[in-house]
Design a protein around this motif. Structure first.
Motif, short mmCIF file in Angstrom:
data_model
loop_
_atom_site.label_atom_id
_atom_site.label_comp_id
_atom_site.label_asym_id
_atom_site.label_seq_id
_atom_site.Cartn_x
_atom_site.Cartn_y
_atom_site.Cartn_z
N ALA A 31 7.40 5.55 0.04
CA ALA A 31 7.74 4.20 1.53
C ALA A 31 8.39 3.35 0.88
N THR B 93 -7.70 3.12 5.72
CA THR B 93 -6.64 4.05 6.57
C THR B 93 -5.49 2.92 6.03
N GLU B 94 -4.64 3.31 7.05
CA GLU B 94 -3.00 2.10 7.46
C GLU B 94 -3.19 1.44 7.18
N LEU C 59 -9.86 3.54 -1.05
CA LEU C 59 -9.33 3.87 -0.90
C LEU C 59 -8.81 3.39 1.10
N ALA D 68 -4.31 12.73 2.47
CA ALA D 68 -4.56 12.36 3.88
C ALA D 68 -6.07 13.94 3.69
N TYR E 171 8.40 5.74 -5.05
CA TYR E 171 7.36 5.89 -3.65
C TYR E 171 8.13 6.29 -2.78
N LYS F 58 0.41 -0.88 -0.61
CA LYS F 58 0.21 -0.08 0.17
C LYS F 58 0.85 1.29 -0.36
N CYS G 211 0.98 5.61 0.63
CA CYS G 211 0.06 6.42 1.70
C CYS G 211 0.04 7.74 0.46
N THR H 240 -4.88 9.25 7.38
CA THR H 240 -4.31 9.19 5.86
C THR H 240 -5.43 8.09 4.72
N LEU H 241 -5.26 8.40 3.80
CA LEU H 241 -5.56 7.31 2.97
C LEU H 241 -4.81 6.70 2.21
N TRP H 242 -4.48 5.32 1.71
CA TRP H 242 -4.00 4.43 1.39
C TRP H 242 -4.71 3.85 0.13
#
Length: 164
Positions: A98, A40-41, A38, A9, A96, A4, A6, A79-81
């Motif tokens: 991440a 949440t984490e 999307l 948000a 990315y 995933k 991020c 945050t939106l993942w």
């Protein structure tokens, strides 16, 4: 690499009918609506996103199951993942954030400098925060970071000389 990424948000409520102010981390901010649903984490909540209009500091959006200002305000800071497999593949010289977090950073002689703890973007380009014996802030440019090897989990950096 994580499965995933991020992509944004929720910055708070916008208006009185459950709209949210959305901060997109996508190169093209409006693309955030294309990667849904999307989550949440932790993956416990899922949202579909419908953009409504540009707003100061982000985008106005409606998210599923949010109908009041109070519902929207309760999501502030979430945050939106997106799943990595729905995101576009990147050219060889783009990454990315991440994927960079946690990578070991070595200098051009192989000396370990530390690990990437964060990436900051204050508008003039990305800065890598490297934590080791000391904290380093490295411009994420080809001159300072000539090699990123995701498979080996390593970044080679050529930090600028300090003035000390």
């Amino acid at each position: 690499m994580t499965d995933k990424i991020c992509v944004g948000a929720i910055a708070g409520a916008f208006g009185v009918r459950g709209e949210v102010r959305l901060k997109s981390f996508c190169t093209e901010p409006a693309d955030i609506a294309n990667y849904g649903p999307l989550t949440t984490e932790d993956g416990k909540r899922s949202f579909t996103v419908k953009l409504t209009r540009p707003v100061t500091g982000g985008l106005g959006a409606r998210v599923s199951n949010v109908n009041t200002r109070e519902d929207a305000e309760a999501l502030r800071g979430i945050t939106l993942w997106a799943s990595r497999d729905v995101l576009p593949s990147l050219p060889d010289d783009e990454f990315y954030h991440a994927d960079l977090i946690g990578l070991e950073v070595v200098d051009t002689g192989g000396q370990v400098l530390g690990r990437v703890r964060a990436i900051f973007d204050h508008g003039a380009g990305d800065i890598l925060e490297v934590i080791g014996k000391e904290q380093l802030l490295l411009p994420f440019t080809r001159a300072v970071v000539p090699t990123v090897d995701l498979k080996a989990g390593r970044i080679v950096a050529d930090p600028p000389e300090s003035d000390e």
